[in-house]
Design a protein around this motif. Sequence first.
Motif, PDB file in Angstrom:
ATOM      1  N   GLU A  99     -10.675   9.119   5.213  1.00  0.00           N
ATOM      2  CA  GLU A  99     -12.007   9.865   5.015  1.00  0.00           C
ATOM      3  C   GLU A  99     -13.079   8.917   5.719  1.00  0.00           C
ATOM      4  O   GLU A  99     -14.120   8.993   6.335  1.00  0.00           O
ATOM      5  CB  GLU A  99     -12.363  10.705   3.832  1.00  0.00           C
TER       6      GLU A  99
ATOM      7  N   ASP B 149       0.390  10.183  -6.931  1.00  0.00           N
ATOM      8  CA  ASP B 149      -1.119  10.718  -7.116  1.00  0.00           C
ATOM      9  C   ASP B 149      -2.161   9.952  -6.813  1.00  0.00           C
ATOM     10  O   ASP B 149      -2.976   9.969  -5.977  1.00  0.00           O
ATOM     11  CB  ASP B 149      -1.512  11.646  -8.436  1.00  0.00           C
ATOM     12  N   GLN B 150      -1.995   8.502  -7.451  1.00  0.00           N
ATOM     13  CA  GLN B 150      -3.102   7.549  -7.031  1.00  0.00           C
ATOM     14  C   GLN B 150      -3.088   6.988  -5.568  1.00  0.00           C
ATOM     15  O   GLN B 150      -3.805   6.734  -4.929  1.00  0.00           O
ATOM     16  CB  GLN B 150      -2.680   6.609  -7.888  1.00  0.00           C
TER      17      GLN B 150
ATOM     18  N   ASP C 296      -1.789   8.764  -2.921  1.00  0.00           N
ATOM     19  CA  ASP C 296      -2.294   9.787  -2.202  1.00  0.00           C
ATOM     20  C   ASP C 296      -3.882  10.025  -2.375  1.00  0.00           C
ATOM     21  O   ASP C 296      -4.684  10.033  -1.321  1.00  0.00           O
ATOM     22  CB  ASP C 296      -1.761  11.261  -2.719  1.00  0.00           C
ATOM     23  N   SER C 297      -4.381   9.747  -3.348  1.00  0.00           N
ATOM     24  CA  SER C 297      -5.891   9.573  -3.495  1.00  0.00           C
ATOM     25  C   SER C 297      -6.556   8.322  -2.963  1.00  0.00           C
ATOM     26  O   SER C 297      -7.705   8.782  -2.152  1.00  0.00           O
ATOM     27  CB  SER C 297      -6.254   9.525  -5.029  1.00  0.00           C
ATOM     28  N   PHE C 298      -5.934   7.377  -2.744  1.00  0.00           N
ATOM     29  CA  PHE C 298      -6.593   6.234  -2.205  1.00  0.00           C
ATOM     30  C   PHE C 298      -6.431   6.544  -0.673  1.00  0.00           C
ATOM     31  O   PHE C 298      -7.329   5.983   0.170  1.00  0.00           O
ATOM     32  CB  PHE C 298      -5.925   5.092  -2.525  1.00  0.00           C
ATOM     33  N   GLU C 299      -5.072   6.882  -0.337  1.00  0.00           N
ATOM     34  CA  GLU C 299      -4.943   7.279   1.402  1.00  0.00           C
ATOM     35  C   GLU C 299      -6.017   8.308   1.778  1.00  0.00           C
ATOM     36  O   GLU C 299      -6.606   7.938   3.067  1.00  0.00           O
ATOM     37  CB  GLU C 299      -3.589   7.836   1.419  1.00  0.00           C
ATOM     38  N   LYS C 300      -6.162   9.157   1.134  1.00  0.00           N
ATOM     39  CA  LYS C 300      -7.222  10.255   1.446  1.00  0.00           C
ATOM     40  C   LYS C 300      -8.606   9.683   1.536  1.00  0.00           C
ATOM     41  O   LYS C 300      -9.292   9.766   2.608  1.00  0.00           O
ATOM     42  CB  LYS C 300      -7.292  11.279   0.410  1.00  0.00           C
ATOM     43  N   TYR C 301      -9.094   9.043   0.290  1.00  0.00           N
ATOM     44  CA  TYR C 301     -10.315   8.046   0.469  1.00  0.00           C
ATOM     45  C   TYR C 301     -10.566   7.254   1.737  1.00  0.00           C
ATOM     46  O   TYR C 301     -11.517   7.393   2.498  1.00  0.00           O
ATOM     47  CB  TYR C 301     -10.621   7.197  -0.821  1.00  0.00           C
TER      48      TYR C 301
ATOM     49  N   LEU D 154      -2.760  15.775   2.875  1.00  0.00           N
ATOM     50  CA  LEU D 154      -3.849  15.654   1.880  1.00  0.00           C
ATOM     51  C   LEU D 154      -5.024  16.703   2.013  1.00  0.00           C
ATOM     52  O   LEU D 154      -5.914  16.396   1.011  1.00  0.00           O
ATOM     53  CB  LEU D 154      -4.519  14.237   2.415  1.00  0.00           C
TER      54      LEU D 154
ATOM     55  N   HIS E  42      -9.669   5.943 -12.417  1.00  0.00           N
ATOM     56  CA  HIS E  42      -9.162   6.696 -13.898  1.00  0.00           C
ATOM     57  C   HIS E  42      -9.110   5.866 -14.993  1.00  0.00           C
ATOM     58  O   HIS E  42      -8.994   4.570 -14.873  1.00  0.00           O
ATOM     59  CB  HIS E  42      -7.816   7.165 -13.525  1.00  0.00           C
TER      60      HIS E  42
ATOM     61  N   ILE F  87      -9.638   2.469  -7.880  1.00  0.00           N
ATOM     62  CA  ILE F  87      -9.449   3.237  -8.985  1.00  0.00           C
ATOM     63  C   ILE F  87     -10.356   3.590 -10.001  1.00  0.00           C
ATOM     64  O   ILE F  87     -10.866   2.640 -10.722  1.00  0.00           O
ATOM     65  CB  ILE F  87      -8.060   2.396  -9.711  1.00  0.00           C
TER      66      ILE F  87
END
Length: 477
Positions: free
Chosen positions: A438, A427-428, A430-435, A469, A417, A415
């Motif tokens: 990848e 949103d948080q 999804d952001s971690f899942e994308k990270y 994503l 933010h 995190i």
Amino acid sequence: MGEQKQLTLAYLQYINQIYERIIDEVDVGLHAVDQTGKTIIYNKKMMEIESMDIQDVLNKNLMDVFMFTEGQSSTLVEALQEGKETINVKQTYFNNKGKEITTINNTFPIIEDGEIKGAVEIAKDVTKLERLIKNNMKRKGNTRFTFDNIIGSSPAIQEVIENAKRATRTSSYVLIVGETGTGKELFAQSIHNGSSRSGAPFISQNCAALPDNLIESLLFGTKRGAFTGAIDQPGLFEQAEGGTLLLDEINSLNPNLQAKLLRALQEKTIRRVGDTKDTPIDVRVIANMNEDPIDAIANNRMRKDLYYRLGVVTLFIPPLRERKDDILPLAQRFIEKYNGLFQMDVKGIDEEVFQSFLSYDWPGNVRELEHIIEAAMNIMIDEEIIKYAHLPFQYRNKSQLKERMTPVSPVESFIAHDMDTPVPLKDQMDSFEKYYIERVLKQNDFNISKTAKILGLSRQSLQYRIRKLDMVLDEKR
């Protein structure tokens, strides 16, 4: 000479009267148009089917008379303009009074010297049958589900619903893949009820429920004397003639039975156990399985050739953990269902229950959610809201155990933010899942199959997440 001409004319009129009588007496609708789309033949049965008078249609362009549903065109127009031939296609349209008509059509272009001179349509009326199916679906027994029963607005489930609806237009074989409890049979019944076979039998058989020697005779039937006590008995294929046969857990069949099934699908014939002759069949087969077919093939649980034959249309039903936006509407639907059964007036679930549902993995998928709602309502008395204390003990125990065992440090370290200005939880996440996806993709040189295996996902599920994503992958993949 003039006398002979009069005789010829009288004979032609006589033949024409016979043709007109035959056309009006046949028990199918006949509608023919000329090169311009103007109606030149419109028989009595077609008038009954479409609730139209002959003067409303004859010598008029059919597109000026009939209206078609959005996204659907007239099969007569397609035959006339494109030379397209259609066989046993279900079509829904509206007459000049706005009445909905549903027919099963065979449509042919009339071609002379390579030029389309007109088109003719032969129609069977299924309007009453369609209305009966829609109005009395719950009374119909084993095929009560339609696409209206599938709850969910998430992109994951909507994509599958759309593909399943397209599959209703043909009789191609369908393979439905999904974890236990995702609603595979619901999709199978919806496809059957939305197709031209909806008025014919729908028969379902779990292939894992019976031993191999029994499942073979059950599927293909038996010939008297094939073995002790054997009688002439039609199998499920013959019983489903003209309709749909659902084979659940197809990957549980042994390889020999899979080979016999493959032959039946390819040849469209079956041979009863102990018989020497083949019987033609007209059956649409829908098969279900609860594991990725690629894994089933790799582990010799499914023949590769059977997979290719069955998977003409393949639907991957997403698990509930991948469509959590649908949890609340699903829960509400189950509450309404059990309100009716239990004569209760429960309004919904509280915020604590909802958050608990969002953080749960749902190994039993939609079926598990329904059972939890049913169990909670069994212990409620006069309450109107399902609270965490109402949930069954086994669910609360699993949920709390997962919470205690889940490490938080990796997420906390990710995190970035400022917590004084927090962002929405989704949103948080999804952001971690994308990270994380990848990161694993890069470690595996963007190999989709290898990454999916490490993440414990099917290849299709990983590709869905990548699209969801908006991930842009390196061309190396």
